[in-house]
Design a protein around this motif. Structure first.
Motif, short mmCIF file in Angstrom:
data_model
loop_
_atom_site.label_atom_id
_atom_site.label_comp_id
_atom_site.label_asym_id
_atom_site.label_seq_id
_atom_site.Cartn_x
_atom_site.Cartn_y
_atom_site.Cartn_z
N VAL A 1 0.97 -1.49 -0.12
CA VAL A 1 -0.42 -0.06 0.36
C VAL A 1 1.10 1.17 0.45
CG1 VAL A 1 -1.58 1.52 1.33
CG2 VAL A 1 -1.94 -1.39 1.38
N THR A 2 0.94 2.19 -0.98
CA THR A 2 1.30 3.25 -0.96
C THR A 2 0.29 4.68 -1.16
OG1 THR A 2 2.90 2.30 -2.44
CG2 THR A 2 3.03 4.59 -2.46
N VAL A 3 0.50 5.76 -0.22
CA VAL A 3 0.29 6.77 0.26
C VAL A 3 1.08 7.60 0.07
CG1 VAL A 3 -1.53 4.90 1.97
CG2 VAL A 3 0.08 6.39 2.96
N THR A 4 0.39 8.84 0.34
CA THR A 4 0.68 10.07 -0.10
C THR A 4 0.57 10.91 1.05
OG1 THR A 4 -1.77 11.56 -0.95
CG2 THR A 4 0.15 9.71 -2.73
N ASP A 5 0.17 10.67 2.44
CA ASP A 5 0.06 11.15 3.83
C ASP A 5 0.91 10.46 4.55
OD1 ASP A 5 -0.91 12.41 6.34
OD2 ASP A 5 -2.86 12.70 5.42
N ALA B 1 -4.86 26.23 0.43
CA ALA B 1 -3.99 25.52 1.19
C ALA B 1 -4.76 24.70 1.55
CB ALA B 1 -3.02 26.34 2.01
N GLY B 2 -5.84 24.57 2.05
CA GLY B 2 -6.14 23.42 2.36
C GLY B 2 -7.37 22.18 2.08
N ALA B 3 -6.43 21.92 -0.17
CA ALA B 3 -7.51 20.41 -0.35
C ALA B 3 -6.69 19.60 0.03
CB ALA B 3 -7.23 21.89 -2.07
N GLY B 4 -5.18 19.54 0.80
CA GLY B 4 -4.59 18.59 1.01
C GLY B 4 -2.93 19.51 1.11
N ALA C 1 -3.13 39.76 -4.00
CA ALA C 1 -2.44 41.18 -4.00
C ALA C 1 -2.50 40.59 -6.07
CB ALA C 1 -1.67 41.99 -4.32
N GLN C 2 -2.51 39.97 -6.50
CA GLN C 2 -2.49 39.87 -8.01
C GLN C 2 -4.33 39.22 -8.06
OE1 GLN C 2 0.06 40.82 -9.76
NE2 GLN C 2 1.55 38.98 -9.79
N ASP C 3 -4.94 38.70 -7.32
CA ASP C 3 -5.95 38.28 -7.60
C ASP C 3 -6.23 36.94 -7.76
OD1 ASP C 3 -7.04 40.28 -6.33
OD2 ASP C 3 -7.53 42.16 -8.40
N PRO C 4 -5.71 35.69 -8.07
CA PRO C 4 -5.52 34.82 -8.47
C PRO C 4 -6.84 34.15 -8.21
CG PRO C 4 -4.49 34.59 -5.90
CD PRO C 4 -4.97 35.76 -6.52
N ARG C 5 -6.96 32.98 -9.54
CA ARG C 5 -8.10 31.93 -8.91
C ARG C 5 -7.86 30.50 -8.66
NH1 ARG C 5 -10.89 29.19 -14.60
NH2 ARG C 5 -12.13 27.51 -14.14
N PHE C 6 -8.93 30.38 -7.63
CA PHE C 6 -8.64 29.66 -6.35
C PHE C 6 -9.39 28.73 -7.15
CE2 PHE C 6 -9.04 33.15 -3.79
CZ PHE C 6 -8.05 33.48 -3.11
N PHE C 7 -8.67 27.23 -7.20
CA PHE C 7 -9.36 25.40 -7.57
C PHE C 7 -8.65 25.48 -6.27
CE2 PHE C 7 -7.16 27.58 -11.12
CZ PHE C 7 -7.71 27.65 -12.06
N ASP C 8 -10.12 23.98 -6.03
CA ASP C 8 -10.34 23.38 -5.11
C ASP C 8 -9.42 21.59 -5.13
OD1 ASP C 8 -11.67 24.65 -3.31
OD2 ASP C 8 -13.62 24.14 -4.99
N THR C 9 -9.07 21.31 -6.81
CA THR C 9 -7.57 20.71 -7.42
C THR C 9 -6.89 20.49 -7.78
OG1 THR C 9 -9.25 19.54 -8.57
CG2 THR C 9 -10.32 18.72 -6.92
#
Length: 377
Positions: free
Chosen positions: A123-127, A208-211, A235-243
């Protein structure tokens, strides 16, 4: 995801058809692992010797070829397929892969083990915290028979819980840009370049809370670039993504010009024909752990033991690096990822987010990042 015999990055093309639509990519579905990294010399006359390094003795190799590796992994789909195909090509052992997010594996694996129905030998996990829990629950069992064990045991942050599980490699995080939208003269080369006003409203970030990987990136930016860096990015008004996958699709389509990016998945998209290039910033890259262990079921599986041996062989580590990971072994050189040169795991420019930091600071990092960016989830 049960494994099918996909060739290099076919999984990316299937699962990410939107990402590649209109990108002009060609031939990725017909590629093989050899196009990513040439197959090494393999000698199985008396055990398994790959690229001059002993991987298994004759008895283990013979038994493994009569067995099938059952591998559960939290790695990305394309990486899981690539790794399984490469392992089969070098060892002659077939693989059945089940791929799902590490959090889902953490629900399924202990449940199956507790009921005596666990089929996965590895089993391989990323956490790292999930890996620790699997060891606490008796899912991971000590395995110290790898020919490279002494090297691993002597390398910082590789062997855990007396050999119950190991760091297989590290995920690296940097940034990337759309080659059709960004002029060659404007290509950013440093994290500081992302603060240039030209990128205002044209950048994408995963919250930052996505993973764990993006949480590690946030911690890296604050630690390496300074406490004001988050405010500069906000301040760059970035677009946020969840994944990261949706973010990568948006970058490939040209909906954003530049994006913070996981190296492995973004390199896969580039190979598949997306108009994307990665940058290895001069200030360094952030990293997070990928953990792997032999399970209680794997104790009786020669194929599982061979896979453990192969993962930390020179060939296994170099193939991980060729995909865009950073190898756990520091006694060998970090293999290039195509045209890119990522740092070795012990290079000061590679800043790893440790399990201890994640446990002690993770919630606070996310809370403060959300406040800095005005992100409400």
């Amino acid at each position: 995801m049960k494994r099918t015999r996909l060739s290099v990055l076919a999984a990316t093309l299937t699962a990410g058809s939107l990402l590649l639509a209109g990108c002009g990519g060609a031939g990725a579905a017909d590629a093989t692992t050899e196009e990513m990294l040439a197959l090494p010399a393999v000698d199985d006359a008396n055990g398994l010797v790959v690229d001059g390094e002993q991987v298994a003795d004759a008895s283990l190799l013979e038994a493994a070829r009569d067995d099938t590796l059952v591998w559960f992994t939290g790695s990305g789909s394309e990486s899981a397929e690539l790794t399984a195909d490469r392992f089969t090509a070098e060892t002659g052992v077939e693989v059945e892969v089940t791929r799902m997010p590490s959090a889902k594996l953490n629900e399924r694996v202990p449940s199956e083990a507790g009921a005596g129905r666990l089929s996965a030998g590895v089993v391989t996990v990323t956490d790292p915290m999930i890996a620790e829990g699997l060891e606490d629950n008796g899912v991971y069992v000590p395995y110290t028979e790898m020919p490279t064990h002494d090297t691993l045991a002597g390398t910082k942050d590789v062997q855990w819980a007396d050999g119950a599980y190991y760091t297989s490699y590290y995920s690296a995080y940097a940034f990337a840009y759309n080659t059709q939208a960004v002029d060659a003269a404007a290509v950013p080369t440093s994290w500081d370049d992302l603060l240039d006003p030209r990128w205002k409203g044209r950048m994408g970030v995963v919250n930052a809370g996505a993973g764990g990987t993006v949480q590690g990136l946030a911690a890296f930016q604050e630690q390496v670039m300074g406490p004001d860096y988050w405010g500069g990015l906000a301040a760059q008004d970035p677009r946020f993504f969840d994944t990261t996958s949706v973010q990568l699709e948006s970058l490939a389509r040209g909906e954003i010009d530049i994006a913070t990016a996981g190296f492995n998945s973004t390199y896969g998209a580039e190979l598949s024909g997306a108009p994307i290039k990665l940058v290895v910033p001069e200030e360094g890259v952030s990293g997070t752990f990928n953990m792997q262990g032999l399970t209680s079921a794997g104790q009786d599986s020669p194929a599982a033991k061979l896979f453990m041996n192969w993962t930390w062989s020179k060939s296994g580590q170099q193939f991980a690096a060729a995909q865009g990971f950073i190898g756990a072994r520091t006694d060998i050189e970090q293999w290039p990822t195509g045209q890119y040169r990522l740092p070795k795991a012990d290079d000061p420019s590679f800043v790893v987010y440790s399990p201890q930091e994640a446990a002690a600071q993770g919630a606070d990092v996310v809370r403060r990042w959300n406040a800095a960016f005005g992100f409400n989830g």
